[in-house]
Design an enzyme around this catalytic site. Structure first.
Site, PDB file in Angstrom:
ATOM      1  N   LYS A 221      46.470  37.453  45.841  1.00 40.23           N
ATOM      2  CA  LYS A 221      46.875  38.368  46.914  1.00 40.23           C
ATOM      3  C   LYS A 221      47.586  37.517  47.960  1.00 40.23           C
ATOM      4  O   LYS A 221      47.197  37.450  49.132  1.00 40.23           O
ATOM      5  CB  LYS A 221      45.625  39.085  47.460  1.00 40.23           C
ATOM      6  N   ASP A 253      46.635  43.974  43.275  1.00 35.90           N
ATOM      7  CA  ASP A 253      46.694  45.447  43.251  1.00 35.90           C
ATOM      8  C   ASP A 253      47.675  45.919  42.186  1.00 35.90           C
ATOM      9  O   ASP A 253      47.420  46.888  41.452  1.00 35.90           O
ATOM     10  CB  ASP A 253      47.017  46.029  44.638  1.00 35.90           C
ATOM     11  N   ASP A 277      36.253  39.447  38.378  1.00 31.03           N
ATOM     12  CA  ASP A 277      35.091  40.324  38.156  1.00 31.03           C
ATOM     13  C   ASP A 277      35.571  41.771  38.017  1.00 31.03           C
ATOM     14  O   ASP A 277      35.206  42.482  37.080  1.00 31.03           O
ATOM     15  CB  ASP A 277      34.128  40.169  39.350  1.00 31.03           C
ATOM     16  N   ASP A 281      36.245  44.188  34.273  1.00 30.97           N
ATOM     17  CA  ASP A 281      35.632  45.486  33.967  1.00 30.97           C
ATOM     18  C   ASP A 281      36.723  46.505  33.615  1.00 30.97           C
ATOM     19  O   ASP A 281      36.575  47.301  32.682  1.00 30.97           O
ATOM     20  CB  ASP A 281      34.820  46.015  35.164  1.00 30.97           C
TER      21      ASP A 281
HETATM   22  C1  IPM Z   1      29.619  39.834  35.867  1.00 33.46           C
HETATM   23  C2  IPM Z   1      28.625  40.499  36.776  1.00 33.46           C
HETATM   24  C3  IPM Z   1      28.074  39.473  37.727  1.00 33.46           C
HETATM   25  C4  IPM Z   1      29.245  38.882  38.487  1.00 33.46           C
HETATM   26  C5  IPM Z   1      26.990  39.996  38.691  1.00 33.46           C
HETATM   27  C6  IPM Z   1      25.824  40.571  37.927  1.00 33.46           C
HETATM   28  C7  IPM Z   1      26.541  38.964  39.677  1.00 33.46           C
HETATM   29  O1  IPM Z   1      29.221  41.561  37.431  1.00 33.46           O
HETATM   30  O2  IPM Z   1      29.227  38.890  35.152  1.00 33.46           O
HETATM   31  O3  IPM Z   1      30.764  40.243  35.858  1.00 33.46           O
HETATM   32  O4  IPM Z   1      29.716  39.477  39.443  1.00 33.46           O
HETATM   33  O5  IPM Z   1      29.724  37.838  38.105  1.00 33.46           O
HETATM   34 MG    MG Z   2      31.141  42.052  36.723  1.00 34.36          MG
END
Ligand code: IPM
Ligand code: MG
Length: 394
Positions: A221, A253, A277, A281
């Site tokens: 960013k 973003d 992180d 996801d």
């Molecule tokens: C991940 C999880 C962890 C992180 C949490 C549980 C602390 O979200 O491994 O992605 O943020 O690293």
């Molecule tokens: Mg995570």
């Protein structure tokens, strides 16, 4: 017999020797095992089943050391990570992990101060073991293209990317406090990176890009944050040593948007801790199920901690319906990165593809009953059945 996979201090020799001379030497795999919380014990059990099968099939020997982390450690010792657990991990060649944590609304673990909760244990073990490089591959399996929530033309094109997330710096490790300033509750977190931390993760990203499709997208960013401007400058410096790797920069973003618009444009995404992180996801969801995504957390030796990218799913724990594939694929990454057993890693990944091809699905990747197409041929199976089916195909 000898030990394979360098130990944490990097002094032991690795399994590569066995391959180089083509002998059939037995390799001893010293694996630490963190079952953890929620679905952790179930999915780890299936990954162990698969690794045991590998050991039989290829003539290796595995020794397991159980290690407590997160809620399981809180229940046993009152803290999410003990020095003994860190020591046991350091004495292993690699650690296999399930997942940690519980339901924040109902679990008593979340009545504890933040630094005593399950997640604090995970952050602490990553820091203690110096696991600064988190590799999170996200690829779309042909067989699961129906589960991909993206437009059909996008899912048909497929994608295979790897997020290289910095794991021991940034916001998650900077100083933080909550105070009252001028009568207002005020909280501060700090995002700190030095050039050494940026350089070492960038080097990992470029090295791995060389073994893939030769492309790094560094995500930051830099239009707002000083830490991102330093990130970009250091990544550019590292890139000078890799003229064969194509580097581009992208704002975070925009990257979030591009991941759903055109994920096939990415090979290696290099980014800092919190961005990684969040983006990992997102990347896993576009593959259809977060239950499919493996990860490896590495330091500068052959040691690594291998865990699925997903969480502990307390709502389905103990029901034998979780998807063990992410953990099984994490075990494959362990064979590849910590033990240099590429053939064995290929065998695990091949077996996963095979069961998917044969139509076996855990609940999370099972097509809707009325869905058209391949759904009709799919058979639903439990967590333990999935583990057995994969092991049988090795
Ligand atoms: C991940 C999880 C962890 C992180 C949490 C549980 C602390 O979200 O491994 O992605 O943020 O690293
Ligand atoms: Mg995570």
């Amino acid at each position: 017999m000898r030990s394979a996979g360098a130990a944490y201090d990097g002094k032991t020799e690795t399994g590569t020797v066995r391959r180089r001379f083509g002998t059939e030497e037995t390799v001893k795999l010293k694996i630490g095992c963190i079952s953890g919380d929620g679905i952790g014990p179930e999915i780890v059990g299936e990954a162990r089943k698969v690794l045991e099968r590998i050991a039989v099939r290829y003539g290796h020997e595995i020794s397991w050391t159980d290690i407590l982390l997160g809620g399981a450690s809180i229940d046993a010792h009152g803290v999410p990570l003990t020095p003994e657990a860190v020591q046991a991990a350091k004495e292993s060649d690699a650690v296999l992990m399930g997942s940690i944590g519980g339901d924040a609304n109902t679990s008593p673990w979340y009545q504890l101060p933040p630094d005593r909760r399950p997640e604090a244990g995970l952050l602490a073990i990553r820091k203690e073991l110096g696991l600064f490089a988190n590799l999170r591959p996200a690829l779309l399996y042909e067989e699961l293209a129906d589960a991909c929530p993206l437009k059909k033309e996008t899912s048909e094109a497929g994608f295979d990317l790897l997020i290289m997330r910095e794991l021991t710096g940034g916001l998650y490790f900077g100083a933080r406090k909550t105070t009252v300033e001028n009568g207002l509750r005020t909280a501060v977190d700090t995002l700190v990176y030095n050039e050494y931390e940026i350089r070492r993760i960038a080097v990992k990203a470029f090295d791995i890009a060389r073994k893939r499709r030769g492309k790094v997208t560094s995500v930051d960013k830099a239009n707002v944050l000083d830490s991102s401007r330093l990130w970009r400058a250091v990544v550019n410096e590292v890139a000078a040593d890799y003229p064969d790797v194509e580097l581009s920069h992208m704002l975070v973003d925009n990257c979030a948007m591009q991941l759903v618009k055109d994920p096939a444009q990415f090979d290696v995404i290099l980014t800092e801790n919190m961005f990684g992180d969040i983006l990992s996801d997102e990347a896993s969801m576009v593959t259809g199920s977060i239950g499919m995504l493996a990860s490896a957390s590495l330091n500068d030796t052959k040691f690594g901690l291998y865990e699925p990218s997903h969480g502990s799913a307390p709502d389905i724990a103990g029901k034998d319906i979780a998807n063990p594939i992410a953990t099984i694929l994490s075990a494959a990454m362990m064979l590849r990165y910590s033990f240099d057993l590429d053939e064995e890693a290929d065998a695990v990944e091949g077996a996963v593809k095979q069961v998917l091809k044969e139509g076996f699905r855990t609940a999370d990747i099972m097509p809707q009953k009325d869905a058209a197409g391949s759904g009709a041929a799919c058979r639903k199976c439990s967590c333990s059945e999935m583990g057995s089916l994969i092991a049988e195909r090795i």
